[in-house]
Design a protein around this motif. Structure first.
Motif, PDB file in Angstrom:
ATOM      1  N   GLU A 294       0.631  -1.113   0.096  1.00  0.00           N
ATOM      2  CA  GLU A 294       0.229  -0.025   0.700  1.00  0.00           C
ATOM      3  C   GLU A 294       0.871   1.133  -0.069  1.00  0.00           C
ATOM      4  O   GLU A 294       0.561   2.360  -0.795  1.00  0.00           O
ATOM      5  CB  GLU A 294      -0.591  -0.243   1.695  1.00  0.00           C
ATOM      6  CG  GLU A 294      -1.495   1.313   1.342  1.00  0.00           C
ATOM      7  CD  GLU A 294      -2.523   1.362   0.035  1.00  0.00           C
ATOM      8  OE1 GLU A 294      -3.083   2.368   0.034  1.00  0.00           O
ATOM      9  OE2 GLU A 294      -2.931   0.712  -0.701  1.00  0.00           O
ATOM     10  N   ALA A 295       1.954   1.184   0.141  1.00  0.00           N
ATOM     11  CA  ALA A 295       3.134   2.241   0.657  1.00  0.00           C
ATOM     12  C   ALA A 295       3.577   2.901  -0.718  1.00  0.00           C
ATOM     13  O   ALA A 295       3.797   4.359  -1.450  1.00  0.00           O
ATOM     14  CB  ALA A 295       3.608   1.972   1.997  1.00  0.00           C
ATOM     15  N   VAL A 296       3.862   1.797  -1.678  1.00  0.00           N
ATOM     16  CA  VAL A 296       4.483   1.584  -2.290  1.00  0.00           C
ATOM     17  C   VAL A 296       3.221   2.379  -3.528  1.00  0.00           C
ATOM     18  O   VAL A 296       3.742   2.937  -4.340  1.00  0.00           O
ATOM     19  CB  VAL A 296       5.022   0.369  -2.939  1.00  0.00           C
ATOM     20  CG1 VAL A 296       5.794   0.385  -4.777  1.00  0.00           C
ATOM     21  CG2 VAL A 296       5.838  -0.523  -2.202  1.00  0.00           C
ATOM     22  N   ARG A 297       2.305   1.718  -3.412  1.00  0.00           N
ATOM     23  CA  ARG A 297       1.044   2.485  -4.066  1.00  0.00           C
ATOM     24  C   ARG A 297       0.857   3.457  -4.159  1.00  0.00           C
ATOM     25  O   ARG A 297       0.356   4.663  -5.156  1.00  0.00           O
ATOM     26  CB  ARG A 297      -0.232   1.374  -3.822  1.00  0.00           C
ATOM     27  CG  ARG A 297      -0.316   0.231  -4.418  1.00  0.00           C
ATOM     28  CD  ARG A 297      -1.555  -0.034  -4.441  1.00  0.00           C
ATOM     29  NE  ARG A 297      -1.858  -1.194  -2.732  1.00  0.00           N
ATOM     30  CZ  ARG A 297      -1.974  -1.892  -2.851  1.00  0.00           C
ATOM     31  NH1 ARG A 297      -1.499  -2.708  -3.680  1.00  0.00           N
ATOM     32  NH2 ARG A 297      -2.180  -1.761  -1.258  1.00  0.00           N
ATOM     33  N   ARG A 298       0.735   4.169  -2.537  1.00  0.00           N
ATOM     34  CA  ARG A 298       0.991   5.712  -2.285  1.00  0.00           C
ATOM     35  C   ARG A 298       2.376   6.247  -3.715  1.00  0.00           C
ATOM     36  O   ARG A 298       1.563   7.969  -3.578  1.00  0.00           O
ATOM     37  CB  ARG A 298       1.039   6.022  -0.820  1.00  0.00           C
ATOM     38  CG  ARG A 298      -0.285   5.579   0.149  1.00  0.00           C
ATOM     39  CD  ARG A 298      -0.080   5.136   1.434  1.00  0.00           C
ATOM     40  NE  ARG A 298      -0.582   7.002   1.839  1.00  0.00           N
ATOM     41  CZ  ARG A 298      -0.474   7.565   2.139  1.00  0.00           C
ATOM     42  NH1 ARG A 298      -2.489   7.257   2.441  1.00  0.00           N
ATOM     43  NH2 ARG A 298      -1.012   8.917   2.391  1.00  0.00           N
ATOM     44  N   ALA A 301       1.229   6.325  -6.793  1.00  0.00           N
ATOM     45  CA  ALA A 301       0.264   7.684  -6.994  1.00  0.00           C
ATOM     46  C   ALA A 301       1.068   9.287  -7.219  1.00  0.00           C
ATOM     47  O   ALA A 301       0.395  10.219  -8.104  1.00  0.00           O
ATOM     48  CB  ALA A 301      -0.599   7.451  -5.930  1.00  0.00           C
ATOM     49  N   VAL A 302       1.991   9.353  -6.532  1.00  0.00           N
ATOM     50  CA  VAL A 302       2.995  10.481  -6.783  1.00  0.00           C
ATOM     51  C   VAL A 302       3.372  10.751  -7.487  1.00  0.00           C
ATOM     52  O   VAL A 302       4.184  12.182  -7.537  1.00  0.00           O
ATOM     53  CB  VAL A 302       2.965  11.265  -5.484  1.00  0.00           C
ATOM     54  CG1 VAL A 302       1.423  11.431  -4.958  1.00  0.00           C
ATOM     55  CG2 VAL A 302       4.037  10.562  -5.026  1.00  0.00           C
ATOM     56  N   GLY A 303       4.137   9.879  -8.495  1.00  0.00           N
ATOM     57  CA  GLY A 303       5.679   9.985  -8.712  1.00  0.00           C
ATOM     58  C   GLY A 303       6.977   9.182  -8.652  1.00  0.00           C
ATOM     59  O   GLY A 303       7.829  10.219  -9.606  1.00  0.00           O
TER      60      GLY A 303
END
Length: 368
Positions: A294-298, A301-303
């Motif tokens: 989930e942290a990697v997805r966050r 998401a911001v590049g």
């Protein structure tokens, strides 16, 4: 025979008590190294237990934080009272061979003498014991007064970077948010300087918080901030950088991790918190793979410029985090630190980990 033995025994006990008290004062206030005083440790532990018990029934973290914030200054006052009381008792015992009254009567007479009241009988022994005890007490008081500026100077120096981190990593601080905001704002190139500053900060904290262990219990002015969770955020950010983009991760991140977890282990040793001094990189950690994904997805998401997938990065991140996770969790529980993400469980944790809320990038409306 008994009349001669008892005063001599009292003198020996008084001498031993005086030496033990003086050593406790010196080890606590004067000697700048991690040499614990059993007497000081016992007093501070008793005060901590009282405050933790007082904070236990409260239903919110902020209410508990207000109570626990008073623990360190009350501990110092309790130490002063105990030292002064033991010095008075030691001098009363030392004066027994030259006194015709018991220890309790001697203490009462010493108190009356210090207050300037008339004392009957054994005036010489009372006056000598009183003057010596008062002189010793004044020396202890002067040492404590000189100790406080050093203590608060170290506290203020510690809190400066903790406060500055709030704009970069929210409050409570989180390593994922630190990298996400840097990626969003285009400041990833500034991260080496941040890591270098926190490397120096961690070395300083490791020195001051082992020389003066009570510093660890001093809480930040804002209830959502903590020196421990702030350092954890920086260590997690450094570990994520090396796990996700090893080719471009700054060298200073690796140095900060090393200095950081060494400082944390040193503080934990002084506070008596159990931890593995040399964990294996393949050991399990409490942070789950789902939380990491989930942290990697966050971040994506911001590049954030990741060079590895979450699956590829996970073993490397786990190998970094295992060096400090256990000791951070132990310290966070001991300190009742704010419920920052990835900071572990708390005793009677009534508040779940608080994920940071990223401020919106608002712009002024145009005018026609």
């Amino acid at each position: 025979m008994t009349d001669a033995v008892l005063p001599a025994a009292a003198f020996v006990v008084g001498a031993a008590l005086l030496v033990a008290t003086v050593l406790s004062v010196l080890w606590t206030l004067v000697v700048p190294r991690a040499t614990p005083s059993r007497l000081a440790e016992s007093v501070i532990a008793a005060v901590r237990l009282l405050f933790v018990a007082s904070a236990w029934p409260w239903r919110t973290f902020r209410a508990k934080d207000r109570i626990l914030a008073m623990q360190p200054p009350v501990s110092l006052l309790a130490l002063l009272v105990v030292w002064l009381a033991l010095l008075a008792l030691a001098h009363a015992l030392l004066a027994q061979p030259w006194s015709d009254v018991g220890v309790q009567a001697m203490l009462s007479a010493m108190t009356a003498s210090v207050l300037g009241l008339d004392t009957a009988g054994d005036g010489g022994a009372v006056r000598v014991a009183s003057m010596s005890a008062v002189l010793a007490g004044l020396i202890v008081l002067a040492l404590l007064i000189g100790y406080l500026p050093t203590l608060y100077s170290a506290f203020n120096q510690r809190e400066q970077l903790v406060s500055l981190l709030e704009t970069r990593a929210s409050s409570p601080a989180w390593g994922v948010e630190l990298l996400a905001r840097a990626a969003r704002d285009g400041t990833l190139a500034d991260m080496p300087e941040l890591y270098a500053a926190w490397e120096s900060w961690a070395a300083d904290v490791g020195e001051t918080h082992t020389s003066y262990p009570i510093l660890a219990a001093f809480r930040s002015p804002h209830p959502d901030r903590s020196w421990l969770t702030s350092l954890l955020a920086v260590l997690d950010a450094a570990a994520l950088e090396h796990a996700l983009r090893p080719a471009t991760a700054p060298v200073s991140a690796r140095l900060t991790m090393r200095t950081g977890f060494m400082a944390l282990r040193a503080v934990a040793d002084v506070l008596g918190i159990d931890h593995d001094p040399d964990p294996d990189p393949d050991d399990d950690i409490r942070l789950t793979r789902g939380e990491f994904d989930e942290a990697v997805r966050r971040l994506r998401a911001v590049g954030f410029p990741a060079e590895r997938t979450a699956e590829e990065a996970w073993p490397h991140f786990r190998g970094w985090r295992v060096n400090y996770e256990e000791v951070v969790h132990g310290l966070a529980a001991w300190l009742h630190a704010p419920p920052a993400p990835w900071s572990g469980p708390r005793p009677r944790a009534l508040t779940e980990s608080v994920l940071p809320v990223r401020p919106e990038d608002r712009k002024p409306r145009g005018r026609d």
